[in-house]
Design an enzyme around this catalytic site. Structure first.
Site, PDB file in Angstrom:
ATOM      1  N   ASN A   1      44.946  51.452  47.325  1.00 44.25           N
ATOM      2  CA  ASN A   1      45.803  52.686  47.672  1.00 44.25           C
ATOM      3  C   ASN A   1      44.915  53.759  47.538  1.00 44.25           C
ATOM      4  O   ASN A   1      44.282  54.021  46.319  1.00 44.25           O
ATOM      5  CB  ASN A   1      47.083  52.629  46.596  1.00 44.25           C
ATOM      6  CG  ASN A   1      47.752  51.426  46.734  1.00 44.25           C
ATOM      7  OD1 ASN A   1      48.212  51.052  47.760  1.00 44.25           O
ATOM      8  ND2 ASN A   1      48.323  51.092  45.758  1.00 44.25           N
TER       9      ASN A   1
ATOM     10  N   HIS B   1      39.978  50.680  43.116  1.00 47.35           N
ATOM     11  CA  HIS B   1      40.532  49.214  42.604  1.00 47.35           C
ATOM     12  C   HIS B   1      41.023  48.520  43.753  1.00 47.35           C
ATOM     13  O   HIS B   1      41.740  49.140  44.462  1.00 47.35           O
ATOM     14  CB  HIS B   1      41.511  49.167  41.408  1.00 47.35           C
ATOM     15  CG  HIS B   1      42.497  50.095  41.464  1.00 47.35           C
ATOM     16  ND1 HIS B   1      42.567  51.566  41.377  1.00 47.35           N
ATOM     17  CD2 HIS B   1      43.699  49.817  41.925  1.00 47.35           C
ATOM     18  CE1 HIS B   1      43.736  52.031  41.661  1.00 47.35           C
ATOM     19  NE2 HIS B   1      44.726  51.042  41.863  1.00 47.35           N
TER      20      HIS B   1
HETATM   21  P1  AMP Z   1      47.600  51.760  41.876  1.00 49.49           P
HETATM   22  O1  AMP Z   1      48.934  51.937  41.579  1.00 49.49           O
HETATM   23  O2  AMP Z   1      47.164  51.344  42.980  1.00 49.49           O
HETATM   24  O3  AMP Z   1      46.605  52.803  41.453  1.00 49.49           O
HETATM   25  O4  AMP Z   1      47.039  50.682  40.821  1.00 49.49           O
HETATM   26  C1  AMP Z   1      46.882  50.630  39.541  1.00 49.49           C
HETATM   27  C2  AMP Z   1      46.925  49.408  38.602  1.00 49.49           C
HETATM   28  O5  AMP Z   1      46.441  49.298  37.677  1.00 49.49           O
HETATM   29  C3  AMP Z   1      48.617  48.928  38.569  1.00 49.49           C
HETATM   30  O6  AMP Z   1      49.006  47.791  39.323  1.00 49.49           O
HETATM   31  C4  AMP Z   1      48.579  48.936  37.179  1.00 49.49           C
HETATM   32  O7  AMP Z   1      49.791  47.911  36.774  1.00 49.49           O
HETATM   33  C5  AMP Z   1      47.216  48.508  36.500  1.00 49.49           C
HETATM   34  N1  AMP Z   1      47.026  48.999  35.387  1.00 49.49           N
HETATM   35  C6  AMP Z   1      47.242  50.000  34.583  1.00 49.49           C
HETATM   36  N2  AMP Z   1      46.600  50.296  33.455  1.00 49.49           N
HETATM   37  C7  AMP Z   1      45.988  48.910  33.310  1.00 49.49           C
HETATM   38  C8  AMP Z   1      45.193  48.269  32.245  1.00 49.49           C
HETATM   39  N3  AMP Z   1      45.260  48.938  30.853  1.00 49.49           N
HETATM   40  N4  AMP Z   1      44.782  47.200  32.212  1.00 49.49           N
HETATM   41  C9  AMP Z   1      45.045  46.495  33.483  1.00 49.49           C
HETATM   42  N5  AMP Z   1      45.605  46.865  34.617  1.00 49.49           N
HETATM   43  C10 AMP Z   1      46.253  48.176  34.372  1.00 49.49           C
END
Ligand code: AMP
Ligand code: ZN
Length: 113
Positions: free
Chosen positions: A86, A99
C-alpha cells in the site's frame, strides 16, 4: 534507518516480532493482525517509506523482497497467495516503511476493498 520507525525497530530487533526469515537485506515476520490464515510481511532493512520511494538503486532489493515472499509462501504451504503493498493513507498504508503483505490460506475476492 529511521529511529522512530516501527519496522526499522523490528528489523534491528529492538521490538520483538515472530520472524520467518532474515538476512543482511530483508526481514520477514508474521503480521500482528492477520487478515488470512497465513499473513506475513517482507521488508527491506533499508528504510524506504513505501513503493513511491523506491528508486532505480533499490530495484534489485525490492525484487528480492518479492522473491523471498514467494519462496516463504511456498515454504508455508501456500501455493496460491496474494501480495499487496500500500502507498499512502488512502490506500490503507499505516506503517511508512515499505512492506510486502503476503496473504494465503483462503480464497481471495477481487477487486480488493
Ligand atoms: P499497512 O496498513 O499496509 O501499512 O500494513 C501495516 C501492517 O503492519 C498491518 O497489517 C499491521 O497489522 C502490521 N503491524 C503493525 N504493527 C506490527 C507489529 N508490531 N508486528 C507485526 N505486524 C505489525
Ligand atoms: Zn523504517
Amino acid at each position: 534507518m529511521a529511529n522512530d520507525c516501527l519496522f526499522c525497530k523490528i528489523a534491528r530487533g529492538d521490538i520483538p516480532a515472530k520472524k520467518l526469515y532474515e538476512d543482511d537485506e530483508v526481514v520477514a515476520f508474521w503480521d500482528i493482525a492477520p487478515q488470512a490464515p497465513r499473513h506475513f510481511l517482507v521488508i527491506p532493512r533499508k528504510h524506504l517509506a513505501g513503493p513511491a520511494a523506491v528508486t532505480a538503486a533499490d530495484q534489485s532489493l525490492i525484487g528480492k523482497v518479492l522473491r523471498v515472499g514467494a519462496e516463504l509462501a511456498a515454504k508455508e504451504g501456500a501455493a496460491s497467495f496474494r501480495m499487496v503493498t500500500n502507498e499512502g493513507a488512502e490506500a490503507g498504508q499505516t506503517v511508512f516503511h515499505f512492506h510486502l503483505h503476503v496473504l494465503g490460506g483462503r480464497a481471495m475476492a477481487w477487486p480488493p476493498g
